[in-house]
Design an enzyme around this catalytic site. Sequence first.
Site, PDB file in Angstrom:
ATOM      1  N   LYS A  76       1.378  -1.067   0.275  1.00  0.00           N
ATOM      2  CA  LYS A  76      -0.323  -0.075  -0.288  1.00  0.00           C
ATOM      3  C   LYS A  76       1.249   0.552   0.290  1.00  0.00           C
ATOM      4  CE  LYS A  76      -4.042   2.244   2.663  1.00  0.00           C
ATOM      5  NZ  LYS A  76      -4.700   1.397   4.132  1.00  0.00           N
ATOM      6  N   SER A 151      -9.816   1.620   2.794  1.00  0.00           N
ATOM      7  CA  SER A 151      -8.916   2.854   2.785  1.00  0.00           C
ATOM      8  C   SER A 151      -7.611   2.165   1.069  1.00  0.00           C
ATOM      9  CB  SER A 151      -8.046   3.475   2.453  1.00  0.00           C
ATOM     10  OG  SER A 151      -7.238   2.989   3.644  1.00  0.00           O
ATOM     11  N   SER A 175      -9.690  -0.640   6.976  1.00  0.00           N
ATOM     12  CA  SER A 175      -9.117  -0.269   5.699  1.00  0.00           C
ATOM     13  C   SER A 175      -8.830  -1.616   5.259  1.00  0.00           C
ATOM     14  CB  SER A 175      -8.117   0.418   5.694  1.00  0.00           C
ATOM     15  OG  SER A 175      -9.278   1.360   5.516  1.00  0.00           O
TER      16      SER A 175
HETATM   17  N1  GLN Z   1     -12.703   4.209   6.749  1.00  0.00           N
HETATM   18  C1  GLN Z   1     -12.249   4.376   8.111  1.00  0.00           C
HETATM   19  C2  GLN Z   1     -11.495   5.406   7.346  1.00  0.00           C
HETATM   20  O1  GLN Z   1     -12.223   6.202   6.909  1.00  0.00           O
HETATM   21  C3  GLN Z   1     -11.161   3.457   8.226  1.00  0.00           C
HETATM   22  C4  GLN Z   1      -9.788   4.217   7.751  1.00  0.00           C
HETATM   23  C5  GLN Z   1      -8.729   2.827   7.973  1.00  0.00           C
HETATM   24  O2  GLN Z   1      -8.584   2.091   8.245  1.00  0.00           O
HETATM   25  N2  GLN Z   1      -7.437   4.059   7.042  1.00  0.00           N
HETATM   26  O3  GLN Z   1     -11.167   6.772   8.555  1.00  0.00           O
END
Ligand code: GLN
Length: 469
Positions: A76, A151, A175
């Site tokens: 990532k 994400s 994410s």
């Molecule tokens: N969807 C969550 C957020 O927007 C989790 C993001 C993540 O786990 N990096 O914060």
Amino acid sequence: MSMPRTFREAQAALASGSTSVVAITRAALAKAKADSELNIFLELFEESALAKAAAVDAKLANGSAGPLAGSIISIKDNLCYAGHRVSASSHMLEGYVSPFNATVVERVLDADAVIIGRTNCDEFAMGSSNESSAYGAVSNPVDPTRVPGGSSGGAAASVAAGICHMALASDTGGSIRQPASFCGIAGFKPTYGRVSRYGLIAFASSFDQIGPMAHDAEEVDLIYRVIAGPDERDNTSSHKPFPESIPEVSKLKIGYYDQCLEHPGMDPEIKAHVNAQVERLRGEGHTVEPVELTMAELFVPTYYILSTAEASSNLARFDGIRFGHRARGAEGVDDTFRRSRSEGFGPEVQRRILLGTFVLSAGFYDAYYAQGMRVRRLIRENTLEALSHFDMILTPTCPATAFTKGQISDPLAMYLQDIFTVQANLAGVPAISIPTGTHSNGMPFGIQLMAKPFHDEQLLAHARHAFPR
Ligand code: GLN
């Protein structure tokens, strides 16, 4: 040659002598290029990938290859790889080249994985659809009109598209697990502290955890074993010993939150699938009991108060002077900060910084941040209490399948994507999403399994036992 879809298949092909790591790497790079319209990779590391592949072939020939020899991995775009660019999918870090390796990157390289590129993600890992990337959305390989989740959308898509065997990603509120569910693969968030976060571009440090994605729990387990364990460069990494052996338990004790299934946004087919799985597991002799889910309505608000507070502090360093994009023509320090940050950060990141700065501000700290910390402690205590009675607790990973691009424009509606996943981050416990279903709309979805802290190995073993591939 065509790309072996799983690491197991790659290992078998290598063992039979029908291919080489260089050939597999070339096939993966060719597939990544053929799928370029999915926008999965921000960059392919062709040169270093092929050099590493040749070195691994030599090690295979002399019998000194590591446990991930033959695997193709993506990272990532918030994981640092020495001599390679990393941007957190933000203009703020455009052109930045990392001078060092994240611990997880070093460990998979030492285990002889080939890293073929960095994957697109939501900017600074903030989002649930990959649509907040400064470099454009990623398409779901199962249906390109839909999002891959976020994400870690590019990470999930890199595996689901058959380009990589495994992906390294981060999970702050879901994410890894939500994109795994949306793309039909497995994704694992280990216990907080089990995997070093050194070299991960921080979002919310008390929630962030690095973890693996792969086609199934078995392959997730292989890479997890390589990356887990203490690291003196991350003070939050744990020295707790690993279990010496995992006793074989044929009949598991599994809890499930029946109230989750009554959630208003719950897709009826996913609900029916979870109920059917509960019945199947019972039929196989496991004990499956409903568990009361307490404080569920506080999970998402608590997560967004605390994670934005931590993000506003972590992202303060990107000011155009110490780190990050510097606006041209700015005059003086304040103007440089303001213009550099306004230009460098996208709208979702700016929203989170503003929210987080507000909840930490002198007049509101007690009402929001301190209160959020107290609520988090109660959520953690309740979660640990519930988990103490079971080998694992089962939930749907997400209330629905992957949505179409542009479908969710309201930030609050997007935040509710995390309804079932944030609990594991608030409590610091391990959680895996495994692909178990296909909806009549053609999209895959997963089931989430959570376990007690530092029961990662048990969770992976139990997940494989209860949900064989
Ligand atoms: N969807 C969550 C957020 O927007 C989790 C993001 C993540 O786990 N990096 O914060």
